[in-house]
Write an enzyme that holds these catalytic residues in place. Sequence first.
Site, mmCIF file in Angstrom:
data_model
loop_
_atom_site.group_PDB
_atom_site.id
_atom_site.type_symbol
_atom_site.label_atom_id
_atom_site.label_comp_id
_atom_site.label_asym_id
_atom_site.label_seq_id
_atom_site.Cartn_x
_atom_site.Cartn_y
_atom_site.Cartn_z
ATOM 1 N NE ARG A 167 -16.224 -3.295 14.426
ATOM 2 C CZ ARG A 167 -15.645 -2.244 13.873
ATOM 3 N NH1 ARG A 167 -14.359 -2.236 13.689
ATOM 4 N NH2 ARG A 167 -16.363 -1.207 13.512
ATOM 5 C CD GLU A 214 -14.321 12.443 8.174
ATOM 6 O OE1 GLU A 214 -14.390 11.227 8.442
ATOM 7 O OE2 GLU A 214 -13.678 12.908 7.218
HETATM 8 P P1 AMP Z 1 -13.459 7.277 17.247
HETATM 9 O O1 AMP Z 1 -14.759 7.721 17.862
HETATM 10 O O2 AMP Z 1 -12.967 8.189 16.172
HETATM 11 O O3 AMP Z 1 -12.404 6.973 18.283
HETATM 12 O O4 AMP Z 1 -13.775 5.918 16.460
HETATM 13 C C1 AMP Z 1 -13.873 4.751 17.145
HETATM 14 C C2 AMP Z 1 -14.931 3.838 16.583
HETATM 15 O O5 AMP Z 1 -14.948 3.794 15.156
HETATM 16 C C3 AMP Z 1 -14.660 2.429 17.068
HETATM 17 O O6 AMP Z 1 -15.877 1.863 17.505
HETATM 18 C C4 AMP Z 1 -14.091 1.708 15.866
HETATM 19 O O7 AMP Z 1 -14.621 0.433 15.758
HETATM 20 C C5 AMP Z 1 -14.458 2.555 14.659
HETATM 21 N N1 AMP Z 1 -13.299 2.871 13.801
HETATM 22 C C6 AMP Z 1 -12.767 4.112 13.593
HETATM 23 N N2 AMP Z 1 -11.747 4.071 12.738
HETATM 24 C C7 AMP Z 1 -11.573 2.779 12.398
HETATM 25 C C8 AMP Z 1 -10.636 2.082 11.545
HETATM 26 N N3 AMP Z 1 -9.653 2.704 10.879
HETATM 27 N N4 AMP Z 1 -10.746 0.732 11.476
HETATM 28 C C9 AMP Z 1 -11.721 0.081 12.139
HETATM 29 N N5 AMP Z 1 -12.631 0.678 12.935
HETATM 30 C C10 AMP Z 1 -12.572 2.012 13.072
#
Ligand code: AMP
Length: 170
Positions: free
Chosen positions: A58, A95
Amino acid sequence: MDFKKTIRDIPDFPKKGILFKDITTLLKDKKALKASVDVLARQFGKKGIKYVVGIESRGFIFGTALAYKLGVGFIPVRKKGKLPSKVRSVTYALEYGTDTLEIHEDALKKGDKILIIDDLLATGGTVGAVAKLVRASGAKIVGVGFIIELAFLNGREKLKGLPVYSVIQY
Ligand code: AMP
């Protein structure tokens, strides 16, 4: 512009307990799509950016639109095994388990000013890993931009020292 109205919450996707922020409904709305990219362009437009680095998948949508708007090039960071030429890789913790992201080894040169774009900042693990990839090439990160920030997850903690900006916060 009330961007929140254009974002749809999907409970328990892709797995139980996750409230997924669906941006396909923002993309479909011509005013919201334009305004969201314009907000990012206003924020980062005067930083002398040479390339926008977008994160699969995205981050490609917003990153390419923003690069076009800023009149600069776009560089993709992709999941393992997708880029055709020689790559630099980074593996980071999820996770459950790990994930690997890659950038073409010759995509960035020392001193290139770049802006990292993804759709959403959650824990900051993904962008933190991409920042490592970019720094390994000697390029300079002058900004990190998101459409959505889940502020309660404190993703900014992992991006200390970087200018982080998000269009919408939850
Ligand atoms: P993080 O590495 O935890 O910051 O997760 C970021 C990535 O996971 C991004 O590329 C987001 O598109 C996806 N992502 C994580 N949580 C969500 C959520 N609640 N809704 C949509 N996309 C998410």
